[in-house]
Structure formats: structure tokens, C-alpha cells
Design a protein around this motif. Structure first.
Motif, PDB file in Angstrom:
ATOM      1  N   GLY A   1     -39.346  10.221  -2.177  1.00 35.48           N
ATOM      2  CA  GLY A   1     -39.198  10.020  -3.625  1.00 35.48           C
ATOM      3  C   GLY A   1     -40.212  10.772  -4.462  1.00 35.48           C
ATOM      4  N   PRO A   2     -39.797  11.219  -5.682  1.00 33.17           N
ATOM      5  CA  PRO A   2     -40.709  11.976  -6.542  1.00 33.17           C
ATOM      6  C   PRO A   2     -41.923  11.186  -7.039  1.00 33.17           C
ATOM      7  N   TRP A   3     -41.922   9.867  -6.912  1.00 41.95           N
ATOM      8  CA  TRP A   3     -43.126   9.126  -7.294  1.00 41.95           C
ATOM      9  C   TRP A   3     -44.100   9.045  -6.121  1.00 41.95           C
ATOM     10  N   HIS A   4     -43.705   9.623  -4.979  1.00 49.93           N
ATOM     11  CA  HIS A   4     -44.612   9.631  -3.810  1.00 49.93           C
ATOM     12  C   HIS A   4     -44.723  11.093  -3.360  1.00 49.93           C
TER      13      HIS A   4
ATOM     14  N   ILE B   1     -43.522  19.085   4.752  1.00 50.78           N
ATOM     15  CA  ILE B   1     -44.859  19.479   5.218  1.00 50.78           C
ATOM     16  C   ILE B   1     -45.828  18.302   5.057  1.00 50.78           C
ATOM     17  N   PHE B   2     -45.717  17.607   3.935  1.00 57.23           N
ATOM     18  CA  PHE B   2     -46.513  16.393   3.720  1.00 57.23           C
ATOM     19  C   PHE B   2     -46.218  15.413   4.867  1.00 57.23           C
ATOM     20  N   ALA B   3     -44.940  15.229   5.170  1.00 54.76           N
ATOM     21  CA  ALA B   3     -44.542  14.267   6.216  1.00 54.76           C
ATOM     22  C   ALA B   3     -45.137  14.657   7.573  1.00 54.76           C
TER      23      ALA B   3
ATOM     24  N   TYR C   1     -56.250   5.556  -7.069  1.00 57.13           N
ATOM     25  CA  TYR C   1     -57.304   6.373  -7.680  1.00 57.13           C
ATOM     26  C   TYR C   1     -57.265   6.280  -9.202  1.00 57.13           C
ATOM     27  N   LYS C   2     -58.383   5.885  -9.764  1.00 59.52           N
ATOM     28  CA  LYS C   2     -58.511   5.919 -11.218  1.00 59.52           C
ATOM     29  C   LYS C   2     -59.540   6.981 -11.595  1.00 59.52           C
ATOM     30  N   ALA C   3     -59.931   7.772 -10.615  1.00 62.58           N
ATOM     31  CA  ALA C   3     -60.758   8.979 -10.789  1.00 62.58           C
ATOM     32  C   ALA C   3     -59.967  10.080 -10.100  1.00 62.58           C
TER      33      ALA C   3
ATOM     34  N   ILE D   1     -42.133  16.170 -22.544  1.00 62.05           N
ATOM     35  CA  ILE D   1     -41.948  15.178 -21.472  1.00 62.05           C
ATOM     36  C   ILE D   1     -42.681  13.890 -21.834  1.00 62.05           C
ATOM     37  N   LEU D   2     -43.942  14.041 -22.236  1.00 60.31           N
ATOM     38  CA  LEU D   2     -44.767  12.861 -22.475  1.00 60.31           C
ATOM     39  C   LEU D   2     -44.277  12.078 -23.686  1.00 60.31           C
ATOM     40  N   GLU D   3     -43.848  12.801 -24.741  1.00 57.82           N
ATOM     41  CA  GLU D   3     -43.390  12.096 -25.949  1.00 57.82           C
ATOM     42  C   GLU D   3     -42.088  11.350 -25.713  1.00 57.82           C
TER      43      GLU D   3
ATOM     44  N   ASN E   1     -53.518  14.212  -8.659  1.00 58.66           N
ATOM     45  CA  ASN E   1     -53.482  13.638  -7.318  1.00 58.66           C
ATOM     46  C   ASN E   1     -53.259  14.765  -6.303  1.00 58.66           C
ATOM     47  N   VAL E   2     -53.142  14.401  -5.045  1.00 58.32           N
ATOM     48  CA  VAL E   2     -53.060  15.386  -3.951  1.00 58.32           C
ATOM     49  C   VAL E   2     -51.892  16.361  -4.123  1.00 58.32           C
ATOM     50  N   ASP E   3     -50.850  15.907  -4.815  1.00 63.37           N
ATOM     51  CA  ASP E   3     -49.653  16.740  -4.921  1.00 63.37           C
ATOM     52  C   ASP E   3     -49.756  17.842  -5.975  1.00 63.37           C
TER      53      ASP E   3
ATOM     54  N   PRO F   1     -56.518  13.588 -22.523  1.00 64.43           N
ATOM     55  CA  PRO F   1     -56.554  12.233 -23.090  1.00 64.43           C
ATOM     56  C   PRO F   1     -56.154  11.148 -22.085  1.00 64.43           C
ATOM     57  N   TYR F   2     -55.424  11.515 -21.056  1.00 62.61           N
ATOM     58  CA  TYR F   2     -54.954  10.523 -20.079  1.00 62.61           C
ATOM     59  C   TYR F   2     -56.055  10.075 -19.122  1.00 62.61           C
ATOM     60  N   ARG F   3     -57.165  10.815 -19.115  1.00 65.02           N
ATOM     61  CA  ARG F   3     -58.276  10.438 -18.222  1.00 65.02           C
ATOM     62  C   ARG F   3     -58.796   9.052 -18.587  1.00 65.02           C
TER      63      ARG F   3
ATOM     64  N   GLY G   1     -41.579   9.709 -23.075  1.00 59.03           N
ATOM     65  CA  GLY G   1     -41.894   8.637 -22.123  1.00 59.03           C
ATOM     66  C   GLY G   1     -41.865   9.098 -20.677  1.00 59.03           C
ATOM     67  N   GLY G   2     -41.762  10.402 -20.450  1.00 60.65           N
ATOM     68  CA  GLY G   2     -41.728  10.920 -19.078  1.00 60.65           C
ATOM     69  C   GLY G   2     -43.134  11.036 -18.499  1.00 60.65           C
ATOM     70  N   ARG G   3     -43.217  11.447 -17.256  1.00 58.68           N
ATOM     71  CA  ARG G   3     -44.503  11.593 -16.570  1.00 58.68           C
ATOM     72  C   ARG G   3     -44.701  13.019 -16.110  1.00 58.68           C
ATOM     73  N   ILE G   4     -45.928  13.442 -16.073  1.00 56.78           N
ATOM     74  CA  ILE G   4     -46.236  14.757 -15.525  1.00 56.78           C
ATOM     75  C   ILE G   4     -46.493  14.562 -14.038  1.00 56.78           C
ATOM     76  N   MET G   5     -45.669  15.186 -13.242  1.00 56.50           N
ATOM     77  CA  MET G   5     -45.771  15.013 -11.796  1.00 56.50           C
ATOM     78  C   MET G   5     -47.094  15.584 -11.287  1.00 56.50           C
ATOM     79  N   GLY G   6     -47.640  14.914 -10.254  1.00 57.38           N
ATOM     80  CA  GLY G   6     -48.924  15.369  -9.713  1.00 57.38           C
ATOM     81  C   GLY G   6     -50.113  14.733 -10.430  1.00 57.38           C
ATOM     82  N   PHE G   7     -49.835  13.846 -11.387  1.00 56.31           N
ATOM     83  CA  PHE G   7     -50.897  13.094 -12.072  1.00 56.31           C
ATOM     84  C   PHE G   7     -50.685  11.610 -11.842  1.00 56.31           C
TER      85      PHE G   7
HETATM   86  N1  ACO Z   1     -47.915  11.178 -16.478  1.00 61.37           N
HETATM   87  C1  ACO Z   1     -47.991  10.474 -17.622  1.00 61.37           C
HETATM   88  N2  ACO Z   1     -48.255   9.155 -17.682  1.00 61.37           N
HETATM   89  C2  ACO Z   1     -48.468   8.523 -16.524  1.00 61.37           C
HETATM   90  C3  ACO Z   1     -48.426   9.194 -15.294  1.00 61.37           C
HETATM   91  C4  ACO Z   1     -48.140  10.570 -15.305  1.00 61.37           C
HETATM   92  N3  ACO Z   1     -48.055  11.252 -14.179  1.00 61.37           N
HETATM   93  N4  ACO Z   1     -48.680   8.316 -14.312  1.00 61.37           N
HETATM   94  C5  ACO Z   1     -48.859   7.126 -14.897  1.00 61.37           C
HETATM   95  N5  ACO Z   1     -48.728   7.247 -16.232  1.00 61.37           N
HETATM   96  C6  ACO Z   1     -48.865   6.193 -17.233  1.00 61.37           C
HETATM   97  C7  ACO Z   1     -47.668   5.253 -17.163  1.00 61.37           C
HETATM   98  O1  ACO Z   1     -46.620   5.686 -17.992  1.00 61.37           O
HETATM   99  C8  ACO Z   1     -48.284   3.954 -17.629  1.00 61.37           C
HETATM  100  O2  ACO Z   1     -48.420   4.020 -19.034  1.00 61.37           O
HETATM  101  P1  ACO Z   1     -48.311   2.675 -19.921  1.00 61.37           P
HETATM  102  O3  ACO Z   1     -49.467   1.833 -19.497  1.00 61.37           O
HETATM  103  O4  ACO Z   1     -48.424   3.200 -21.307  1.00 61.37           O
HETATM  104  O5  ACO Z   1     -46.986   2.077 -19.589  1.00 61.37           O
HETATM  105  C9  ACO Z   1     -49.705   4.000 -17.058  1.00 61.37           C
HETATM  106  O6  ACO Z   1     -49.988   5.389 -16.865  1.00 61.37           O
HETATM  107  C10 ACO Z   1     -49.838   3.303 -15.742  1.00 61.37           C
HETATM  108  O7  ACO Z   1     -48.825   3.787 -14.876  1.00 61.37           O
HETATM  109  P2  ACO Z   1     -48.156   2.918 -13.761  1.00 61.37           P
HETATM  110  O8  ACO Z   1     -46.756   3.385 -13.525  1.00 61.37           O
HETATM  111  O9  ACO Z   1     -48.344   1.464 -14.068  1.00 61.37           O
HETATM  112  O10 ACO Z   1     -49.029   3.281 -12.527  1.00 61.37           O
HETATM  113  P3  ACO Z   1     -48.565   3.072 -11.075  1.00 61.37           P
HETATM  114  O11 ACO Z   1     -49.783   2.782 -10.295  1.00 61.37           O
HETATM  115  O12 ACO Z   1     -47.477   2.081 -10.995  1.00 61.37           O
HETATM  116  O13 ACO Z   1     -47.935   4.487 -10.693  1.00 61.37           O
HETATM  117  C11 ACO Z   1     -47.586   6.638  -9.868  1.00 61.37           C
HETATM  118  C12 ACO Z   1     -48.524   5.424  -9.895  1.00 61.37           C
HETATM  119  C13 ACO Z   1     -46.176   6.191  -9.471  1.00 61.37           C
HETATM  120  C14 ACO Z   1     -48.110   7.610  -8.803  1.00 61.37           C
HETATM  121  C15 ACO Z   1     -47.566   7.296 -11.262  1.00 61.37           C
HETATM  122  O14 ACO Z   1     -48.868   7.679 -11.625  1.00 61.37           O
HETATM  123  C16 ACO Z   1     -46.620   8.477 -11.321  1.00 61.37           C
HETATM  124  O15 ACO Z   1     -45.423   8.291 -11.508  1.00 61.37           O
HETATM  125  N6  ACO Z   1     -47.149   9.732 -11.166  1.00 61.37           N
HETATM  126  C17 ACO Z   1     -46.299  10.911 -11.145  1.00 61.37           C
HETATM  127  C18 ACO Z   1     -45.681  11.092  -9.771  1.00 61.37           C
HETATM  128  C19 ACO Z   1     -46.694  11.551  -8.761  1.00 61.37           C
HETATM  129  O16 ACO Z   1     -47.457  12.456  -8.986  1.00 61.37           O
HETATM  130  N7  ACO Z   1     -46.644  10.911  -7.588  1.00 61.37           N
HETATM  131  C20 ACO Z   1     -47.511  11.264  -6.464  1.00 61.37           C
HETATM  132  C21 ACO Z   1     -48.539  10.213  -6.264  1.00 61.37           C
HETATM  133  S1  ACO Z   1     -49.677  10.670  -4.977  1.00 61.37           S
HETATM  134  C22 ACO Z   1     -48.808  10.404  -3.589  1.00 61.37           C
HETATM  135  O17 ACO Z   1     -47.935   9.574  -3.508  1.00 61.37           O
HETATM  136  C23 ACO Z   1     -49.112  11.226  -2.463  1.00 61.37           C
END
Ligand code: ACO
Length: 377
Positions: free
Chosen positions: A217-220, A333-335, A262-264, A247-249, A311-313, A302-304, A251-257
Motif C-alpha cells: 500500500g502507498p501509505w507503507h 526491492i523494499f520487500a 518518527y516525529k523527527a 495536493i496539500l490544499e 521517511n525512508v521512502d 511548516p509541517y515539521r 487535503g492530500g499527502r506528500i508521499m515520503g513524508f
Molecule cells: N503529507 C501531508 N500531511 C501529512 C502527511 C504527509 N505525508 N502525513 C501525515 N500528514 C498529516 C495528516 O494529514 C494529519 O493531519 P491532521 O492532524 O491535520 O489531520 C497529521 O499529519 C497526522 O497524520 P496521521 O495520518 O494521523 O498520521 P499517521 O501516523 O496515522 O500516518 C502515515 C502515518 C500513514 C505514514 C502518513 O504520514 C502518510 O500517509 N504519509 C505518506 C505516505 C508515506 O510516505 N508512507 C510511508 C511511511 S514509511 C514506511 O511505511 C516505510
């Protein structure tokens, strides 16, 4: 009283482990007590697999014997190659899942969940994983799979089987480090999935199949593929701001963040950042690193405050891309790097097993009257 719900099992400890230690606030990762930075800089994937599976660093002799076992177990049965041929149109991650499932039919220890048999199977799956991915990749291009080469190390042999030519040393080292960084990571979603499977006393192949499915999955693990697609869509560093804002406006997410723990900054990212930069310069394509650093150092600053860092990806995809590896091979390759970690998590689960079976609070209707189908409108 309403039960306490731990959505996403956030911050819930499920068991103890001696596999890896993660300090999410400090951005620290240890495998079996050893810092990931030391392992990435000084070790090899083979040594790290030994460390994970045996709990200690090997002597020279132990490593040489372990490495020989890995090299001797790379071949996959012809029947499994035929299965891969049948599914050659699948995403490589689906083919890997299918291939691991098919390998179970030929594994002499398949239903033996003893620690010894699980270890043997984990070593075989670690050794055969690259052969599965490379064979599928060759077949889908209409090419013959390349047989493993026992003169090459794990990473080198994978590149050799993938491209059919001898890889250079630098590329082999890059992939070796990448495998090290991906080898183990606590109760992440795929390892948790593998543990759930093991907790029913199902076998290691089933648990690794679960791990592969969850990782996709793209969240992992799928994030690396998505990051590179994003970089390609952005095209030039100056487009990054607008592209990400959209993407951010919405409500989307930037992949790899972002990361659940980790909160650092993810400590693994440092090694991939450095290597992505160096490789981009070496091959005359610094653009991808510039795009990614623009996103990191401008758009996502600002997201820091919310604990969202790379993240690692984030940089992994750019390295694979610059090595000429197609986007859809990034997650496999990750797998391949993670098979030892899944194995170790299963070994721990079997050792002190309890069925993993949480609860769900029911919020639907109650005691409805059953109406025969002939009377329903
Ligand atoms: N871009 C923008 N905003 C983000 C991101 C991102 N990549 N990741 C989290 N946020 C925001 C969320 O929207 C949320 O905002 P809100 O509080 O305003 O609702 C807040 O940060 C907290 O996010 P959660 O989803 O509660 O954090 P969670 O721990 O559940 O999710 C996850 C972690 C799934 C990895 C998430 O950060 C994400 O979707 N990242 C992008 C996908 C990604 O890079 N995945 C790889 C992870 S590393 C790995 O698996 C090897």
C-alpha cells in the motif's frame, strides 16, 4: 461504559521485542542494539541478516558459512518460474506475493513452525526473493530469467539477474545499503500483519505473503513508487511549490513524508539522501535530487512543527530510478530487504505466542427482524 478505542492501534504496545529499537522523538533506530548509522556505513546486508536472525554479529567464519548458505539457496524451482510466467502481466509486488506462495509448495519445512525450521525457511526466502523478482521482471519483457551467480553477493546477484549483466561495485554497494536500511522496523504494518498470521500458528510462507500484501500500500512501502511519480510529474524544481500546494490544499499527502512513530527525521533517510545526491551528480541527472530537496526544504518546512519529516521512502525512489530500475520494482526491492525482519518478527511471535485478536466496538443496529426475501421490498 463505552470501551476505549485505540484507532489504528496508535501508541499501543503489543509485545516486547529484541529485534529493533525505535526512538521516534530522537529519530534513532537500532537493530539488535546496533545503531543503523553504523550498520549502513560499516556493515553488509548479509552480516545484518545474520545479526537479526542470530542476535549477534558474526565472526568472520560464521559470516562466511552463513553467506555460503544464502548463495546456495538462490535457485527457485522451474515450476515456480512457470507460475511467474503465468502472472507476468501482474504488478511485480503481486508476482512476488504469488511467487512466495508458490515456493511453499516446494519447501520441505513448510508446515514446521519450530524455530529451527522457521529460521531455515526465512534464510531460503531471503535468498530466493531476489530470484523471484528478477525472474518475473525478465519474463514480462519476453526475456529468459537469468540464473543466480554464486560469485556475487546478495545485492550484486540481484542486479545481475535483473539486468543480465555484471553490476559495478558502486551500484552493488548502493543496493546493499538500501537492503540494510529496510531490513527490520519493529511492529510496522507489514510486520504486524505477518505477526497476526504467525499468531494463528500459520506458517512462515503465509506470514511473508501477508507482509508483502500489507507492504504494497502507498501509505507503507508503496510510497517510494509514488514519490518518484510525483518527482516526474513535477518535472522541474520550480514547479514543485505549486504542485505540492495543490495536493496539500485539497487535503492530500506528500508521499515520503510522515511516519506513525518518527516525529523527527527518519534516521534511514540520511543515508539515502546522501546517496541520491551523489548518484544524481555522477550520472548527470541532479534534477531529481533538486526537486526532492526543494519539496523538503521549502514546501514541507511548516509541517515539521507537526512532526512530519521525510521517511525512508522519500529518497529511495530516486536512487532506484537513477539505477535504471523501473518504478514498479521499488516496493518489491523494499520487500526483499524486509524478509529477514518479517522472519524475525514471526520467530518472536511463535516463541511466546498468543493469538492476536483485538476487538471492534459494534455501532450498527441491533436485533432487527429477519424478513424472508419474498417479502422484502
Ligand atoms: N503529507 C501531508 N500531511 C501529512 C502527511 C504527509 N505525508 N502525513 C501525515 N500528514 C498529516 C495528516 O494529514 C494529519 O493531519 P491532521 O492532524 O491535520 O489531520 C497529521 O499529519 C497526522 O497524520 P496521521 O495520518 O494521523 O498520521 P499517521 O501516523 O496515522 O500516518 C502515515 C502515518 C500513514 C505514514 C502518513 O504520514 C502518510 O500517509 N504519509 C505518506 C505516505 C508515506 O510516505 N508512507 C510511508 C511511511 S514509511 C514506511 O511505511 C516505510
Amino acid at each position: 461504559m463505552a470501551p476505549q478505542i485505540y484507532k489504528g492501534l496508535k501508541d499501543v504496545y503489543l509485545d516486547t521485542t529484541t529485534a529493533s529499537f525505535i526512538d521516534g522523538q530522537e529519530g534513532k533506530l537500532l537493530y539488535r542494539g546496533y545503531n543503523i548509522h553504523d550498520l549502513a556505513e560499516k556493515s553488509t546486508f548479509e552480516e545484518v541478516v545474520y545479526l537479526l536472525l542470530n542476535g549477534k554479529l558474526p565472526t568472520r567464519r560464521e559470516l562466511s558459512s552463513f553467506d555460503a548458505t544464502l548463495r546456495a539457496n538462490r535457485r527457485i524451482p522451474d515450476e515456480v518460474i512457470q507460475v511467474l510466467d503465468l502472472v507476468k502481466a501482474s504488478h511485480p509486488m503481486d508476482a512476488l506475493r504469488t511467487g512466495i506462495s508458490a515456493l511453499s509448495a516446494f519447501d520441505p519445512d513448510v508446515n514446521d513452525n519450530s524455530p529451527e525450521a522457521t529460521l531455515r525457511k526465512g534464510i531460503r526466502l531471503t535468498a530466493m526473493g531476489p530470484t523471484l523478482v528478477a525472474a518475473h521482471h525478465r519474463l514480462r519483457q519476453g526475456l529468459e530469467p537469468v540464473a543466480p551467480n554464486a560469485d556475487l553477493n546478495h545485492a550484486g546477484n540481484f542486479l545481475y539477474m535483473l539486468f543480465g549483466e555484471m553490476p559495478d561495485e558502486e551500484t552493488v554497494k548502493l543496493l546493499d545499503v538500501d537492503f540494510i536500511l529496510h531490513a527490520e522496523h519493529g511492529a510496522n504494518a507489514s510486520a504486524f500483519g505477518a505477526r497476526v498470521t504467525a499468531s494463528t500458528l500459520s506458517d512462515l510462507h503465509s506470514a511473508v505473503v501477508t507482509g508483502v500484501g500489507v507492504l504494497k500500500g502507498p501509505w507503507h512501502g508503496g510510497a517510494a513508487e509514488e514519490v518518484m511519480k510525483m518527482a516526474e510529474d513535477i518535472g522541474q524544481p520550480e514547479n514543485a511549490e505549486e504542485y505540492c500546494r495543490k495536493i496539500l490544499e485539497s487535503g492530500g499527502r506528500i508521499m515520503g513524508f510522515g511516519h506513525r512513530v518518527y516525529k523527527a527525521e527518519d534516521p534511514r533517510a540520511r543515508h539515502l539522501r546522501e546517496r541520491s545526491k551523489a548518484l544524481g551528480e555522477k550520472v548527470g541527472q541532479p534534477k531529481w535530487f533538486q526537486i526532492l530537496t526543494y519539496v523538503e526544504e521549502n514546501v514541507m518546512v511548516p509541517y515539521r512543527k507537526k512532526g512530519i519529516f521525510v521517511n525512508v521512502d522519500f529518497f529511495a525512489g530516486s536512487i532506484y530510478y537513477l539505477l535504471g530500475i523501473p518504478d514498479d520494482l521499488f516496493i518489491p526491492i523494499f520487500a526483499l530487504g524486509r524478509i529477514p525482519g518479517w522472519t524475525l518478527q514471526c520467530l518472536e511471535q511463535y516463541k511466546d505466542n498468543i493469538l492476536i485478536r483485538p476487538l471492534l466496538e459494534y455501532t450498527g443496529p441491533m436485533d432487527l427482524q429477519y424478513v424472508p426475501i419474498s417479502q422484502r421490498r
